[in-house]
Design an enzyme around this catalytic site. Structure first.
Site, mmCIF file in Angstrom:
data_model
loop_
_atom_site.group_PDB
_atom_site.id
_atom_site.type_symbol
_atom_site.label_atom_id
_atom_site.label_comp_id
_atom_site.label_asym_id
_atom_site.label_seq_id
_atom_site.Cartn_x
_atom_site.Cartn_y
_atom_site.Cartn_z
ATOM 1 N N ARG A 112 -50.015 30.058 122.800
ATOM 2 C CA ARG A 112 -51.385 29.029 122.302
ATOM 3 C C ARG A 112 -51.313 29.713 121.401
ATOM 4 N NH1 ARG A 112 -52.841 29.804 128.153
ATOM 5 N NH2 ARG A 112 -53.211 28.150 129.120
ATOM 6 N N LYS A 134 -50.370 21.590 107.813
ATOM 7 C CA LYS A 134 -49.696 20.602 109.055
ATOM 8 C C LYS A 134 -48.609 20.966 109.327
ATOM 9 C CE LYS A 134 -51.578 15.580 107.388
ATOM 10 N NZ LYS A 134 -51.454 14.671 106.546
ATOM 11 N N GLU A 176 -43.315 15.223 94.574
ATOM 12 C CA GLU A 176 -43.843 15.394 95.262
ATOM 13 C C GLU A 176 -45.575 15.649 94.170
ATOM 14 O OE1 GLU A 176 -45.615 14.886 98.455
ATOM 15 O OE2 GLU A 176 -43.954 14.694 99.903
ATOM 16 N N LYS A 208 -53.681 20.954 95.913
ATOM 17 C CA LYS A 208 -53.856 20.962 97.081
ATOM 18 C C LYS A 208 -54.647 21.810 97.994
ATOM 19 C CE LYS A 208 -50.858 20.013 101.028
ATOM 20 N NZ LYS A 208 -50.005 20.235 101.942
ATOM 21 N N GLU A 218 -58.473 15.978 107.795
ATOM 22 C CA GLU A 218 -58.394 14.600 107.020
ATOM 23 C C GLU A 218 -59.356 13.735 108.133
ATOM 24 O OE1 GLU A 218 -54.858 12.164 107.479
ATOM 25 O OE2 GLU A 218 -53.861 13.740 105.798
ATOM 26 N N ARG A 223 -57.986 14.166 102.792
ATOM 27 C CA ARG A 223 -56.531 14.295 102.263
ATOM 28 C C ARG A 223 -55.667 12.983 102.517
ATOM 29 N NH1 ARG A 223 -54.634 19.896 106.036
ATOM 30 N NH2 ARG A 223 -52.993 19.272 105.210
ATOM 31 N N ASN A 227 -51.124 11.204 101.354
ATOM 32 C CA ASN A 227 -49.736 10.635 101.942
ATOM 33 C C ASN A 227 -50.056 9.213 100.939
ATOM 34 O OD1 ASN A 227 -49.131 11.408 104.003
ATOM 35 N ND2 ASN A 227 -51.109 11.428 104.793
ATOM 36 N N HIS A 230 -46.021 7.574 101.191
ATOM 37 C CA HIS A 230 -45.765 8.516 102.073
ATOM 38 C C HIS A 230 -45.655 6.899 103.057
ATOM 39 C CE1 HIS A 230 -46.157 11.971 99.980
ATOM 40 N NE2 HIS A 230 -45.459 12.737 101.359
ATOM 41 N N HIS A 234 -41.847 6.737 104.530
ATOM 42 C CA HIS A 234 -41.465 6.990 105.989
ATOM 43 C C HIS A 234 -40.754 6.109 106.642
ATOM 44 C CE1 HIS A 234 -45.013 10.408 106.456
ATOM 45 N NE2 HIS A 234 -44.053 11.177 105.497
ATOM 46 N N HIS A 247 -36.984 13.747 101.913
ATOM 47 C CA HIS A 247 -37.992 13.082 101.605
ATOM 48 C C HIS A 247 -38.530 13.126 100.708
ATOM 49 C CE1 HIS A 247 -41.862 12.587 103.304
ATOM 50 N NE2 HIS A 247 -42.509 13.839 102.350
#
Length: 344
Positions: A112, A134, A176, A208, A218, A223, A227, A230, A234, A247
């Site tokens: 956990r 993230k 980035e 950031k 987000e 935030r 993206n 992205h 993606h 990436h």
């Protein structure tokens, strides 16, 4: 000289320490260090020599987007169980963005949730993946669709790791950097120079950290602006099965496609779009992607995490009073298809 940038999400506060790593003191901790096969030969011995802990075990995994999946997570967890880690233990990520994401995810679900620290070894991981919590893995439906938010206990950024970084990996990180400055401090892109990369690393982390501090999960949209490029990127990665592009390379091409959409919508000047395209190309990043199947590429957008209730959300750059990014969810399908046809 070391510098600490503090990320404070309210629920958790941790430093991003920029400077030479000389000692890692965790005397009361049992540590599982996770790294890749390439880094095992380059830096593992050095890092192990500076760790002061109760015990240190090592798990070596395959790096790269093709291995960013639940099978690799199972291997990390198996190692944690076999070395009898407990809830007071610590996982340590030594690697790039893929390693960082997977260790964050594995530590977040092990018993956990246990603490982890990040030692990013790529430019992309330094300015992006290691900051913000993230964490996730890919599956056949898309990128990072399985994951959680799990903030690190501490991040150590040492640019010495960049000396052995392949050029493609370095440039993937530059994409980035260009992304975050285009969204939040566009003026600094005007004189962008690779010789000043340490300045851009530090300032990029500061930007950031500020975003994450204000909008950790987000919930307020801020935030999500990270993206930019992205959603298209993606889709590129998914269509190429995570094997053709890094990436950051996909993000670079995604930025070009997103800007083309902005120009078509009349919210971004062609001059700014051309400037960003030329900057990406000048530093050596790919800027043109040929879509294999337009319908499949379009449908990939719906698996994007920003899309809600079958409504597509795109982070797009705008040039009004100031240049900034914003989220758009009312784009006509026909306009999207017109843009996609330009890249087919």
């Amino acid at each position: 000289m070391k510098k600490n940038i503090i990320v404070d999400t309210g629920s958790q506060k941790y430093p991003v320490t920029i400077g030479k790593i000389s000692s890692l003191k965790f005397e009361d901790k049992n540590i599982l260090l996770i790294t890749s096969k390439n880094l095992e030969h380059l830096y593992l011995e050095y890092v192990l020599s500076i760790i002061k802990a109760k015990s240190v075990s090592v798990c070596v995994i395959d790096d790269g987007e093709a291995h960013k999946n639940m099978q690799t997570i199972d291997k990390i967890l198996e190692s944690a169980f076999s070395h009898k880690l407990h809830r007071n233990a610590l996982m340590m990520a030594l690697g790039g963005g893929v390693i960082t994401d997977m260790v964050g995810f594995a530590s977040g679900i092990f018993q956990r949730g246990i603490d982890f620290i990040s030692i990013p070894t790529t430019l992309l991981a330094m300015v992006d993946a290691s900051v913000g919590g993230k964490c996730g893995v890919n599956n056949k439906y898309g990128k990072n669709l399985i994951g959680l938010f799990h903030q690190p206990k501490q991040v150590f950024v040492d640019t010495i790791f960049l000396r052995t970084l392949p050029e493609r990996e370095f440039l993937a990180g530059v994409a980035e950097i260009i992304k975050i400055f285009a969204c939040f401090e566009y003026a600094l892109l005007q004189d962008f120079n690779m010789r000043d990369i340490e300045f851009y690393i530090q300032r990029g982390i500061e930007l950031k950290a500020s975003v994450v501090t204000q909008d950790e999960k987000e919930k307020h949209g801020l935030r999500a602006l990270l993206n930019y490029g992205h959603t298209f990127g993606h889709a590129i990665e998914l269509e190429s099965e995570y094997s053709e592009f890094l990436h950051g390379e996909a993000v670079s091409m995604g930025i070009v496609m997103a800007n083309r959409l902005s120009v078509k919508l009349g919210i971004l000047s062609s001059e700014i779009s051309d400037f960003i395209h030329d900057l990406l190309k000048r530093v050596g990043l790919p800027t043109q992607y040929k879509i294999k199947d337009i319908d499949t590429f379009y449908n990939a957008f719906f698996y994007d995490k920003k899309s809600l209730d079958s409504k597509l959300h795109f982070v797009l750059l705008e040039s009004k009073e100031i240049i900034k990014a914003d989220i758009h969810n009312d784009i006509d399908k026909q306009i999207l298809y017109e843009v996609l046809h330009e890249f087919a």
